[in-house]
Design an enzyme around this catalytic site. Structure first.
Site, PDB file in Angstrom:
ATOM      1  N   LYS A   1       0.841  -1.214   0.000  1.00 57.31           N
ATOM      2  CA  LYS A   1       0.000   0.000   0.000  1.00 57.31           C
ATOM      3  C   LYS A   1       0.864   1.247   0.000  1.00 57.31           C
ATOM      4  O   LYS A   1       0.657   2.168  -0.789  1.00 57.31           O
ATOM      5  CB  LYS A   1      -0.887   0.005   1.247  1.00 57.31           C
ATOM      6  CG  LYS A   1      -1.551   1.338   1.546  1.00 57.31           C
ATOM      7  CD  LYS A   1      -2.503   1.305   2.729  1.00 57.31           C
ATOM      8  CE  LYS A   1      -1.849   1.608   4.017  1.00 57.31           C
ATOM      9  NZ  LYS A   1      -1.596   3.019   4.306  1.00 57.31           N
ATOM     10  N   ASN A   2       1.872   1.298   0.888  1.00 54.41           N
ATOM     11  CA  ASN A   2       2.611   2.550   1.081  1.00 54.41           C
ATOM     12  C   ASN A   2       3.624   2.819  -0.019  1.00 54.41           C
ATOM     13  O   ASN A   2       4.139   3.926  -0.131  1.00 54.41           O
ATOM     14  CB  ASN A   2       3.235   2.591   2.477  1.00 54.41           C
ATOM     15  CG  ASN A   2       2.141   2.660   3.541  1.00 54.41           C
ATOM     16  OD1 ASN A   2       1.002   3.010   3.242  1.00 54.41           O
ATOM     17  ND2 ASN A   2       2.469   2.286   4.765  1.00 54.41           N
TER      18      ASN A   2
ATOM     19  N   CYS B   1      -4.472  12.524  12.204  1.00 54.49           N
ATOM     20  CA  CYS B   1      -5.419  11.455  11.898  1.00 54.49           C
ATOM     21  C   CYS B   1      -5.592  10.622  13.165  1.00 54.49           C
ATOM     22  O   CYS B   1      -5.173  10.999  14.242  1.00 54.49           O
ATOM     23  CB  CYS B   1      -4.923  10.610  10.736  1.00 54.49           C
ATOM     24  SG  CYS B   1      -3.502   9.660  11.215  1.00 54.49           S
TER      25      CYS B   1
ATOM     26  N   ARG C   1       0.293  14.522  12.740  1.00 57.59           N
ATOM     27  CA  ARG C   1       1.048  14.087  11.560  1.00 57.59           C
ATOM     28  C   ARG C   1       1.617  15.338  10.877  1.00 57.59           C
ATOM     29  O   ARG C   1       1.126  15.780   9.859  1.00 57.59           O
ATOM     30  CB  ARG C   1       0.151  13.308  10.600  1.00 57.59           C
ATOM     31  CG  ARG C   1      -0.597  12.127  11.207  1.00 57.59           C
ATOM     32  CD  ARG C   1       0.293  10.946  11.536  1.00 57.59           C
ATOM     33  NE  ARG C   1       0.866  10.292  10.383  1.00 57.59           N
ATOM     34  CZ  ARG C   1       0.254   9.344   9.663  1.00 57.59           C
ATOM     35  NH1 ARG C   1      -0.977   9.033   9.951  1.00 57.59           N
ATOM     36  NH2 ARG C   1       0.856   8.772   8.635  1.00 57.59           N
TER      37      ARG C   1
ATOM     38  N   ASP D   1       3.491   0.135  12.249  1.00 59.97           N
ATOM     39  CA  ASP D   1       2.211  -0.344  11.702  1.00 59.97           C
ATOM     40  C   ASP D   1       1.863  -1.745  12.182  1.00 59.97           C
ATOM     41  O   ASP D   1       0.735  -2.194  12.002  1.00 59.97           O
ATOM     42  CB  ASP D   1       2.243  -0.326  10.161  1.00 59.97           C
ATOM     43  CG  ASP D   1       2.374   1.081   9.634  1.00 59.97           C
ATOM     44  OD1 ASP D   1       2.709   1.240   8.451  1.00 59.97           O
ATOM     45  OD2 ASP D   1       2.168   2.028  10.419  1.00 59.97           O
TER      46      ASP D   1
ATOM     47  N   ARG E   1      -9.301   0.049   3.899  1.00 58.75           N
ATOM     48  CA  ARG E   1      -8.386   1.030   3.291  1.00 58.75           C
ATOM     49  C   ARG E   1      -7.041   0.387   2.991  1.00 58.75           C
ATOM     50  O   ARG E   1      -6.325   0.814   2.099  1.00 58.75           O
ATOM     51  CB  ARG E   1      -8.163   2.210   4.258  1.00 58.75           C
ATOM     52  CG  ARG E   1      -9.391   3.027   4.514  1.00 58.75           C
ATOM     53  CD  ARG E   1      -9.085   4.215   5.384  1.00 58.75           C
ATOM     54  NE  ARG E   1      -7.978   5.006   4.856  1.00 58.75           N
ATOM     55  CZ  ARG E   1      -7.562   6.135   5.406  1.00 58.75           C
ATOM     56  NH1 ARG E   1      -8.150   6.586   6.498  1.00 58.75           N
ATOM     57  NH2 ARG E   1      -6.571   6.808   4.895  1.00 58.75           N
TER      58      ARG E   1
HETATM   59  C1  EPZ Z   1       4.090   6.542   6.548  1.00 60.82           C
HETATM   60  O1  EPZ Z   1       3.441   7.657   7.141  1.00 60.82           O
HETATM   61  C2  EPZ Z   1       3.028   5.469   6.399  1.00 60.82           C
HETATM   62  N1  EPZ Z   1       1.969   5.961   5.524  1.00 60.82           N
HETATM   63  C3  EPZ Z   1       2.457   5.103   7.764  1.00 60.82           C
HETATM   64  O2  EPZ Z   1       1.585   3.990   7.552  1.00 60.82           O
HETATM   65  C4  EPZ Z   1       3.588   4.638   8.680  1.00 60.82           C
HETATM   66  O3  EPZ Z   1       3.065   4.406   9.973  1.00 60.82           O
HETATM   67  C5  EPZ Z   1       4.685   5.709   8.739  1.00 60.82           C
HETATM   68  O4  EPZ Z   1       5.135   6.028   7.408  1.00 60.82           O
HETATM   69  C6  EPZ Z   1       5.902   5.242   9.536  1.00 60.82           C
HETATM   70  O5  EPZ Z   1       6.449   4.102   8.925  1.00 60.82           O
HETATM   71  C7  EPZ Z   1       2.205   5.982   4.187  1.00 60.82           C
HETATM   72  O6  EPZ Z   1       3.272   5.629   3.719  1.00 60.82           O
HETATM   73  C8  EPZ Z   1       1.072   6.446   3.324  1.00 60.82           C
HETATM   74  P1  EPZ Z   1       6.571   9.496   8.755  1.00 60.82           P
HETATM   75  P2  EPZ Z   1       4.229   9.075   7.192  1.00 60.82           P
HETATM   76  O7  EPZ Z   1       6.659  10.790   8.047  1.00 60.82           O
HETATM   77  O8  EPZ Z   1       5.083   9.212   6.000  1.00 60.82           O
HETATM   78  C9  EPZ Z   1       7.215  12.643  12.223  1.00 60.82           C
HETATM   79  C10 EPZ Z   1      -0.335   2.689   7.691  1.00 60.82           C
HETATM   80  O9  EPZ Z   1      -0.901   2.157   8.660  1.00 60.82           O
HETATM   81  N2  EPZ Z   1       7.222  13.659  11.146  1.00 60.82           N
HETATM   82  O10 EPZ Z   1       7.625   8.457   8.513  1.00 60.82           O
HETATM   83  O11 EPZ Z   1       3.239  10.133   7.510  1.00 60.82           O
HETATM   84  C11 EPZ Z   1       5.866  12.003  12.414  1.00 60.82           C
HETATM   85  O12 EPZ Z   1       5.070  12.782  13.291  1.00 60.82           O
HETATM   86  C12 EPZ Z   1       0.185   4.104   7.825  1.00 60.82           C
HETATM   87  O13 EPZ Z   1      -0.116   2.127   6.580  1.00 60.82           O
HETATM   88  C13 EPZ Z   1       7.544  14.979  11.466  1.00 60.82           C
HETATM   89  O14 EPZ Z   1       7.802  15.314  12.635  1.00 60.82           O
HETATM   90  O15 EPZ Z   1       5.148   8.830   8.479  1.00 60.82           O
HETATM   91  C14 EPZ Z   1       6.220  10.676  13.019  1.00 60.82           C
HETATM   92  O16 EPZ Z   1       6.460  10.832  14.404  1.00 60.82           O
HETATM   93  C15 EPZ Z   1      -0.130   4.730   9.170  1.00 60.82           C
HETATM   94  N3  EPZ Z   1       7.571  15.900  10.469  1.00 60.82           N
HETATM   95  C16 EPZ Z   1       7.555  10.317  12.359  1.00 60.82           C
HETATM   96  O17 EPZ Z   1       8.053  11.545  11.820  1.00 60.82           O
HETATM   97  C17 EPZ Z   1       7.295  15.568   9.164  1.00 60.82           C
HETATM   98  O18 EPZ Z   1       7.362  16.462   8.290  1.00 60.82           O
HETATM   99  C18 EPZ Z   1       7.447   9.313  11.229  1.00 60.82           C
HETATM  100  O19 EPZ Z   1       6.465   9.778  10.331  1.00 60.82           O
HETATM  101  C19 EPZ Z   1       6.974  14.235   8.862  1.00 60.82           C
HETATM  102  C20 EPZ Z   1       6.949  13.292   9.866  1.00 60.82           C
END
Ligand code: EPZ
Length: 435
Positions: free
Chosen positions: A24-25, A119, A124, A307, A399
């Site tokens: 998915k991701n 979310c 996020r 996840d 989803r």
């Molecule tokens: C991706 O989300 C995935 N979604 C998430 O999967 C997954 O949990 C996550 O990566 C971590 O592996 C998709 O790929 C569509 P991050 P993403 O940016 O990219 C912080 C699922 O269940 N952060 O790696 O949004 C953030 O708050 C979903 O399939 C900032 O601070 O995750 C978090 O603590 C849920 N500033 C950490 O980084 C930013 O600009 C990791 O988030 C971006 C992120």
């Protein structure tokens, strides 16, 4: 459909073979990335899940020609794309629409996407995405909840990510592949889907090196061409089935996977006393009656994936002893715990740590899915509980998991999808009572 539920009669061991769908991701980034090409892309092994269907609609909304078929093939032609604004109502349905920022910025030098916001699993932020775009020369403002990015020209730069972020790493790659000169992303995310996006971009003629390490080097190119690409298998779906097989004490071959992507899950299951056998493209899990307790800390890849924290909590809830689960990425990813408590779990949450006292068994109950992976956790809980569990809000589960109940039924689970308003009483009266 909003009112559908899963009805599960617990106690059946899962046995047999399940084939894992595409990631998915990876799909949610590769589909928008295809808009960057000057001719159509053919993408195979897409999971036919709601998030992918919604994303295909969003790409069509900005003008792309997109055909998505149930067998997981999409043909995407970005040439007709004329709009640099994504519709608010659509973006609200899919957080990952923020990848359109990097794509439309690279394509038009401007992009306007509604702020995705938080979310069900917590805040996020996208400050690191914006930091990357600004480093490439874009001006980014947030006005009335809309992110407005503009750039006369995108010029390569060195970008240090303050936080390891999958989304920011990918979004910056998307903006940088056609920028002028070199870009270096330092402290990049190393997830398998980050590597898959880089491989897709290179298939279109981009020059991306180092994906999968914490330093990604990109040399901007003039032109990207359409290509044919097959998405990698979904690490999280595979891990979900591995945990379900272990929890039911079953014997399941999880096939069509890349075992290396599953190493952290395999390691934890082995630590709990489960049997895990790795093949070239499959992992076989044979569960034991009573797993040992374990400590888990979620981390960016190759650490234990956040996840799978929620599904793993279920296995810990019936393990021998006390397990400690530390969710280090998100600040609100324990909403499944309340529902598991209704099923007899003994879990205490303090800030980002869940303390799981193993109990003898869970008991079926009516429960609510609060987000995608919480829903997956509740399915596993229902599979092992004594009695009947009914899960509502299962649209969250649809989803991210393609036909999950059909895959589980084939493995011997007693699970069915109750359509909108289907009389629960009718179904329950022909079976055990709930709980
Ligand atoms: C991706 O989300 C995935 N979604 C998430 O999967 C997954 O949990 C996550 O990566 C971590 O592996 C998709 O790929 C569509 P991050 P993403 O940016 O990219 C912080 C699922 O269940 N952060 O790696 O949004 C953030 O708050 C979903 O399939 C900032 O601070 O995750 C978090 O603590 C849920 N500033 C950490 O980084 C930013 O600009 C990791 O988030 C971006 C992120």
């Amino acid at each position: 459909m909003l009112l559908e539920k899963f009805y599960i009669v617990g106690g059946k061991k899962l046995t047999g073979t399940v084939t894992i769908a595409g990631a998915k991701n990876a799909a949610l980034a590769i589909l928008p990335a295809a808009l960057l090409a000057d001719s159509p892309c053919v993408i195979d092994n897409l999971p036919y899940i709601d998030d992918v269907i919604v994303l295909a609609d969003i790409l069509a909304e900005v003008g792309a020609n997109v055909t998505l078929s149930k067998n997981g093939r999409a043909v995407v032609d970005g040439r007709p794309v004329s709009r640099y604004k994504a519709p608010h109502d659509m973006v609200k349905r899919l957080r990952a629409s923020y990848y359109l920022l990097g794509v439309l910025l690279a394509k038009f030098g401007k992009a306007e996407i509604p702020f995705p916001g938080g979310c069900e699993i917590g805040a996020r932020p996208i400050d690191q995405h914006i930091k990357g775009f600004e480093a490439l020369g874009a001006k980014v403002d947030i006005e009335h909840g809309i992110i407005k990015a503009r750039a006369e020209k995108l010029v390569g730069n060195e970008i240090y990510l303050d936080v390891v972020s999958v989304g920011a790493t990918i979004n910056i790659m998307l903006a940088a592949v056609k920028a002028e000169g070199p870009t270096i992303i330092v402290n990049a995310a190393k997830e398998p889907h980050v590597v898959d996006v880089a491989n897709f971009l290179n298939s279109m003629g981009a020059n991306v090196k180092g994906a999968g390490t914490d330093t990604i080097r990109i040399k901007g190119v003039e032109k990207l061409n359409g290509c044919e690409y097959t998405i990698i298998p979904d690490q999280i779906e595979a891990g979900t089935f591995m945990i379900a097989a272990a929890a039911t004490g079953g014997d399941v071959v999880v096939s069509g996977v890349i075992p290396k992507h599953l190493e952290s899950i395999t390691a934890k299951l082995l630590e709990m006393g489960e049997e895990v056998i790795e093949g070239d493209d499959y992992v076989r899990v044979r569960g034991i009656a009573k797993p040992r307790r374990v400590n888990i800390k979620t981390l960016p890849y190759p650490g234990f994936p956040t996840d799978l924290q929620q599904p793993m909590t279920v296995l810990c809830s019936i393990a021998k002893g006390t397990s400690v689960i530390h969710e280090s990425l998100f600040d609100h990813r324990f909403r499944h715990v309340e529902e598991l408590r209704r099923m007899g779990a003994n879990i205490k949450v303090e800030d980002r740590v869940a303390i799981c006292e193993g109990v003898d068994f869970l008991t079926g109950a009516p429960v609510t899915a609060t987000d995608l992976r919480a829903g997956a956790a509740l399915i596993i809980a229902g599979l092992i509980a004594h009695g009947v569990t009914v899960i509502d809000n299962i649209h969250f589960i649809d989803r991210g998991y393609e036909k999950i109940e059909q895959k589980l039924m084939k493995l011997g689970a007693d699970i069915r999808r109750l359509n909108d308003g289907e009389s629960l009483l009718k179904v329950v009266s022909s079976n055990n009572t709930i709980g």
